[in-house]
Enzyme design. Structure first.
Site, PDB file in Angstrom:
ATOM      1  N   VAL A  93     -49.457-103.094  58.321  1.00  0.00           N
ATOM      2  CA  VAL A  93     -50.169-103.332  56.572  1.00  0.00           C
ATOM      3  C   VAL A  93     -50.300-104.858  56.756  1.00  0.00           C
ATOM      4  CG1 VAL A  93     -49.619-104.282  54.035  1.00  0.00           C
ATOM      5  CG2 VAL A  93     -48.617-101.945  55.253  1.00  0.00           C
ATOM      6  N   GLY A 140     -48.950-109.943  58.645  1.00  0.00           N
ATOM      7  CA  GLY A 140     -49.456-108.685  58.928  1.00  0.00           C
ATOM      8  C   GLY A 140     -47.622-107.909  59.356  1.00  0.00           C
ATOM      9  N   LYS A 141     -47.937-106.532  59.389  1.00  0.00           N
ATOM     10  CA  LYS A 141     -46.444-105.608  59.661  1.00  0.00           C
ATOM     11  C   LYS A 141     -46.902-104.390  60.354  1.00  0.00           C
ATOM     12  CE  LYS A 141     -42.044-107.109  60.694  1.00  0.00           C
ATOM     13  NZ  LYS A 141     -41.802-108.715  61.003  1.00  0.00           N
ATOM     14  N   GLY A 142     -46.233-104.106  61.197  1.00  0.00           N
ATOM     15  CA  GLY A 142     -46.120-102.856  61.391  1.00  0.00           C
ATOM     16  C   GLY A 142     -44.903-101.993  61.080  1.00  0.00           C
ATOM     17  N   ASP A 181     -40.449-106.852  66.671  1.00  0.00           N
ATOM     18  CA  ASP A 181     -39.565-107.152  65.149  1.00  0.00           C
ATOM     19  C   ASP A 181     -38.082-105.651  65.999  1.00  0.00           C
ATOM     20  OD1 ASP A 181     -39.194-107.841  62.270  1.00  0.00           O
ATOM     21  OD2 ASP A 181     -38.800-105.502  62.191  1.00  0.00           O
TER      22      ASP A 181
END
Ligand code: NAD
Length: 447
Positions: A93, A140-142, A181
């Site tokens: 996202v 951003g992050k996944g 992460d």
């Protein structure tokens, strides 16, 4: 004919049952198990934006834009594991890149609790963090719904390469730059960079950060989030007039962020009486020997069985300490436990570890909370330095990196703390107001 149609019916029932089971499995896998009854993390971040809105210069159009991600990708990744195909649910996202002017930046989480709401919240937090820390990045992050502890290295590699292939046209060193992460680290970043290289035909070190030092990584990146968390903690203690050498510290989580926070605080002579990880809470009234705990964790992958502390039943959140550092996951302090929190200072090394409702109780109880977008931004700050070093084909020493990081920390802490004092508001609200003002300027300057 009748028999044929009955057989067909049975077959259809079997198929629908199979789909139903599949659907239920996906639904269950997508439910954040421990926190299934909690409010949405994304709504919590939006509520925090809302609280800051009236104090800031943010315009209505920009405020509206921030309500939704710019891009949200949901993937099903079939991976051949042994003689079976397993399909993993995955996400990426991004928030407010301003048509690619500010590349998205953010980690990739591997955990069974990963879900779209969480990834959206983390992506928006990354935007806020990057803006607060004056970085030329957006959010951003996944995430991938999986339990990395149950995957072999070979399976992990296949999964990361599948994820990279599926996202290949959406990532890039000037487009969207992933990082580690929860559940991911240097190895995973290396696989991602390598798979991206096979697809694009060129080696671009800057496509991910958090790489090993000898493969384009930066000195100080691994420890940066923990180092920052520890320094912010000490700054908070000074403001509260609490003597660091006589205070008791508790740290929730014992992964990347927590370990480096503990190490730094230990080196400064602080007494850490409580640690925890998924296996439980560990206590030593005289102070836990941190180097030994780190060694033990690295060897056994858990604190269970560690002789330097006693395992206790008590939830670390309610431990009788002066300082509580949250470095595990979301919603750690919620309406169920907030009234029993004993610490005078709470530090958010993790993202979103306190729900909005719980925060308002802490505010009423006058407990100082140092907010995530301030406290744990050291990681993305050094990721930015890694990206810069890759772009410029150079490598700075550990001392140079830490000097730059520490300088940022002191500057930011002063800005946020001063505004909080001036307006008599929480550190979080002050940080959010600063972010919204900066975002408005970014928007105006690049429209
Ligand atoms: P990690 O996977 O290295 O460590 C997570 C730790 O939390 C593990 O020790 C695990 O056992 C523990 N844990 C999980 N659930 C727990 C629970 N209920 N009680 C106690 N312990 C529990 O992850 P990390 O990289 O250290 O990230 C931790 C937090 O910090 C996350 O919120 C992450 O988004 C945030 N963060 C990480 C970075 C980074 O650079 N790694 C940067 C910014 C923010």
């Amino acid at each position: 004919m009748v028999r044929l149609s009955a057989q067909k019916n049975m077959k259809q029932k079997k198929i629908s049952l199979k789909y139903l089971v599949g659907f239920l499995l996906i639904t269950i896998m997508n439910t954040p198990s421990q926190y299934a009854n909690q409010a949405s993390n994304y709504q919590d971040v939006l509520a925090r934006l809302h609280a800051a809105r009236s104090h800031s210069i943010i315009s209505s159009p920009l405020y509206l834009i921030l309500q939704q991600p710019e891009k949200q990708i949901t993937l099903s990744l079939p991976v051949q594991l042994g003689d079976q195909v397993t399909v993993f649910k995955a996400y990426r996202v991004t928030h407010f890149t301003m048509n690619g002017l500010f590349p998205a930046k953010g980690g990739i989480r591997w955990d069974m609790s990963v879900n779209l709401d969480e990834v959206k919240a983390l992506s928006l937090l990354m935007l806020l963090k990057c803006v607060l820390w004056n970085l030329p990045f957006s959010g951003g992050k996944g995430g991938i719904v999986c339990n990395p502890k149950e995957l072999t290295d070979q399976a992990k590699e296949l999964l990361m390469r599948a994820y990279t292939r599926a996202l290949a046209s959406n990532i890039g060193s000037d487009l969207d730059i992933p990082a580690p992460d929860i559940g991911t680290g240097e190895k995973e970043m290396l696989w991602m960079m390598d798979e991206y290289r096979s697809i694009s035909g060129r080696l671009d070190y800057a496509v991910v950060t958090g790489k090993p030092i000898d493969r384009g990584g930066s000195y100080g990146r691994k420890a940066a989030t923990g180092r920052g968390t520890a320094i912010f903690t000490l700054l908070g203690l000074d403001k509260l007039g609490i003597d660091r050498s006589s205070a008791a510290f508790a740290i929730q989580g014992f992964g990347n962020v927590a370990i480096h926070t503990a190490e730094y605080l230990d080196q400064q002579g602080c007494k850490i009486t409580h640690l925890s990880d998924r296996s439980g809470t560990y206590y030593n009234p005289n102070g836990i020997p941190i180097p030994e705990a780190i060694q033990y964790k690295s060897k056994h992958k858990t604190l269970k069985g560690f002789q330097g502390a006693q395992q206790v039943k008590q939830d670390i959140i309610v431990a009788s300490v002066d300082v509580l550092i949250l470095a595990a996951g979301e919603n750690a302090i919620n309406t169920k436990n907030v009234h029993r929190v004993a610490a005078r200072l709470i530090v958010e090394g993790a993202n979103n570890p306190i729900t909005v409702k719980a925060q308002s109780v802490l505010t009423d109880r006058k407990i100082m909370v140092l907010a995530d977008i301030l406290v744990n931004g050291g990681g993305v700050y050094v990721s930015f330095l890694e990206w810069l070093q890759n772009k410029q084909r150079r490598q700075w020493s550990l001392e140079e990196v830490n000097e730059k990081l520490d300088e940022q920390i002191y500057l930011l802490f002063n800005d946020v703390y001063e505004l909080a004092q001036q307006k008599n508001i929480t550190i979080r609200l002050a940080a959010y107001i600063i972010v919204l003002d900066k975002l408005q300027k970014r928007y105006e300057g690049n429209k």
